[in-house]
Design a protein around this motif. Structure first.
Motif, PDB file in Angstrom:
ATOM      1  N   ILE A  66      38.567  45.665  36.641  1.00 39.00           N
ATOM      2  CA  ILE A  66      39.200  45.942  37.943  1.00 39.00           C
ATOM      3  C   ILE A  66      39.489  47.435  38.009  1.00 39.00           C
ATOM      4  O   ILE A  66      40.083  48.007  37.092  1.00 39.00           O
ATOM      5  N   ILE A  87      40.046  41.104  44.374  1.00 37.26           N
ATOM      6  CA  ILE A  87      39.090  41.155  43.277  1.00 37.26           C
ATOM      7  C   ILE A  87      37.656  41.245  43.795  1.00 37.26           C
ATOM      8  O   ILE A  87      37.295  40.594  44.779  1.00 37.26           O
ATOM      9  N   SER A  91      35.410  36.931  36.889  1.00 33.49           N
ATOM     10  CA  SER A  91      35.399  37.182  35.447  1.00 33.49           C
ATOM     11  C   SER A  91      34.444  36.196  34.779  1.00 33.49           C
ATOM     12  O   SER A  91      34.288  35.060  35.217  1.00 33.49           O
ATOM     13  N   LEU A 121      39.614  35.503  37.111  1.00 31.31           N
ATOM     14  CA  LEU A 121      39.579  36.464  38.214  1.00 31.31           C
ATOM     15  C   LEU A 121      38.471  36.028  39.153  1.00 31.31           C
ATOM     16  O   LEU A 121      37.347  35.781  38.717  1.00 31.31           O
ATOM     17  N   GLN A 127      44.936  38.827  43.810  1.00 29.66           N
ATOM     18  CA  GLN A 127      45.648  38.441  42.603  1.00 29.66           C
ATOM     19  C   GLN A 127      46.536  39.584  42.133  1.00 29.66           C
ATOM     20  O   GLN A 127      46.214  40.760  42.331  1.00 29.66           O
ATOM     21  N   LEU A 138      48.366  38.596  34.093  1.00 30.31           N
ATOM     22  CA  LEU A 138      47.932  38.001  35.347  1.00 30.31           C
ATOM     23  C   LEU A 138      49.059  37.139  35.886  1.00 30.31           C
ATOM     24  O   LEU A 138      49.404  36.107  35.305  1.00 30.31           O
ATOM     25  N   SER A 141      47.355  33.461  39.827  1.00 31.44           N
ATOM     26  CA  SER A 141      46.035  32.921  39.530  1.00 31.44           C
ATOM     27  C   SER A 141      45.623  31.994  40.655  1.00 31.44           C
ATOM     28  O   SER A 141      46.446  31.270  41.218  1.00 31.44           O
TER      29      SER A 141
END
Length: 420
Positions: A66, A87, A91, A121, A127, A138, A141
């Protein structure tokens, strides 16, 4: 005094102009008015409403990374600092990092310290992450804890080899670039159980075991209509050993139809402790496991078994290097079906027996409506087998496709009429 006061007024007007205009243009939202004592307060309110000091679009084009630019630019990372980002990339597992205004990459973790995994992610999701003084956690979520992760592509994981450790991410066959293989098969199974295959496949690539066999593997059910393909050493399966101590080597109970195995050696040893100690043991209605190119060492309860409506499909060569003495929970047959279980070879497979072996219950045993059809394209070393050729009863069937009563290895005649 006048210069000082003008300086103060300039600072206030600059704060009002800087935070009181629309982001898309210079159109003022807070109009400068010398009779309005709330100008600065309105500008501050608008600053927080649009959340620009905390919010930014992720501009990275790399998965697991990120990159954001906040305004105004923070001078440093400080504990409690929150970053809210839209985002840009899903991920892919194995950890993730964030870089804020070029201050340097910081690792992103869950609050329990675990690494960011697949789809934790999510592209286009908003997020939040909070700096804890060392890493970013994090905080928001998009996936509820424990909810399945729906695969969008095939995945590959690695077990064993250089640097193997269950604390690795499993994404490489040796430690490199922050990735590395897992150490145990069961850890691999426990990790991938979180996925809904969603029509895709997971490949688990297992390195040769060396001097220490892998521990036993208990299979989990997978949802979503794909396969989990476990691949060891198809050419020399004995080099990729799975050994159970008072346990079966590979066991699958009510685990669905996703799992395939290619290129493993299995064996069991130890005292009976409730587990039948069978090399490959599948059971439960709806269970279907496929094996190919397998090597079977000594297994007290049997080399492989299908029970309680389960099916075992054999599609490649098998090598026998040890016998089956029998245990309290397993009868000691090379192959056993019971209680509507099935064992099948869609096409004949080669059999190689490397040493003298004995089977307490016989080469093949079928009972309680089980069905067994194991066909061999060749049998090497069959003369080294002692024990009954077959035993069939209680409504079960054994088929050799017309191979006759002496088709299977052994030095004692078979028992039962449901045999052809």
């Amino acid at each position: 005094m006048a210069a000082w006061l003008n300086g103060i007024m300039g600072q206030l007007r600059n704060a009002i102009r800087g935070n009181g205009n629309l982001l898309s243009s210079s159109t003022p939202v807070v109009v400068e008015n010398d009779t309005d004592d709330s100008m600065l307060w309105k500008a501050i309110q608008y600053l927080f409403q649009r959340n620009k000091p905390k919010y930014a679009q992720d501009i990275s084009n790399l998965a697991n990374t990120i990159t954001v630019t906040l305004s105004p630019s923070p001078a440093e990372y400080t504990e409690g600092m929150m970053v809210i980002a839209k985002i840009n990339n899903n991920s892919t597992g194995g950890g993730a990092v964030i870089n804020v205004n070029g201050l340097g990459a910081k690792t992103i973790l869950h609050s329990d310290g675990s690494a960011i995994g697949l789809n934790d992610l999510q592209r286009s999701a908003i997020q939040a992450l909070v700096y804890d003084g060392t890493n970013f956690q994090l905080a928001w979520s998009q996936r509820q804890p424990g909810a399945p992760i729906y695969l969008q592509t095939n995945l590959d994981y690695y077990v064993g080899g250089s640097g193997a450790n269950d604390s690795n991410d499993g994404l490489a066959d040796h430690v490199t670039g922050g990735h590395g293989p897992w150490a145990s098969l069961q850890h691999a199974q426990d990790y991938i159980a979180q996925f809904n295959l969603n029509g895709h496949n997971i490949g688990v690539h297992v390195a040769d075991s060396g001097g220490t066999p892998y521990g036993p593997l208990s299979l989990a059910g997978m949802s979503g209509g794909g396969n989990v393909n476990w691949t060891g050493n198809p050419t020399t399966p004995g080099n990729c050993q799975i050994a159970g101590t008072s346990k079966s080597g590979i066991s699958g109970g009510y685990c669905g139809q996703a799992h395939t195995f290619n290129g493993f050696g299995v064996s069991c040893s130890g005292a009976y402790a409730g587990d039948p100690m069978i090399g490959v043991h599948v059971f439960g209605s709806g269970t279907k496991v496929q094996v190919s190119n397998m090597s079977y060492g000594a297994c007290p309860g049997g080399h492989y078994s299908a029970e309680q409506g389960a099916t075992l499909v054999i599609t490649g060569a098998e090598i026998v290097t040890g016998g089956c003495a029998g245990s309290v929970g397993g009868n000691g047959a090379h192959a056993n079906v019971a209680t509507n279980g099935q064992i099948q070879t869609p096409a004949p497979i080669p059999l190689t027996i490397t040493t003298a072996v004995n089977f307490a219950a016989g080469w093949v045993v079928a009972s309680n409506l089980g069905f067994l059809q194991i066909l061999y394209s060749s049998q090497s070393g069959a003369g080294a087998v002692t024990g009954q050729r077959y035993n069939v009863g209680n409504g079960a069937w054994i088929s050799t496709n017309g191979g006759g009563a002496n088709y299977y290895p052994g030095n004692v005649a078979g028992v039962g009429s449901n045999y052809n």
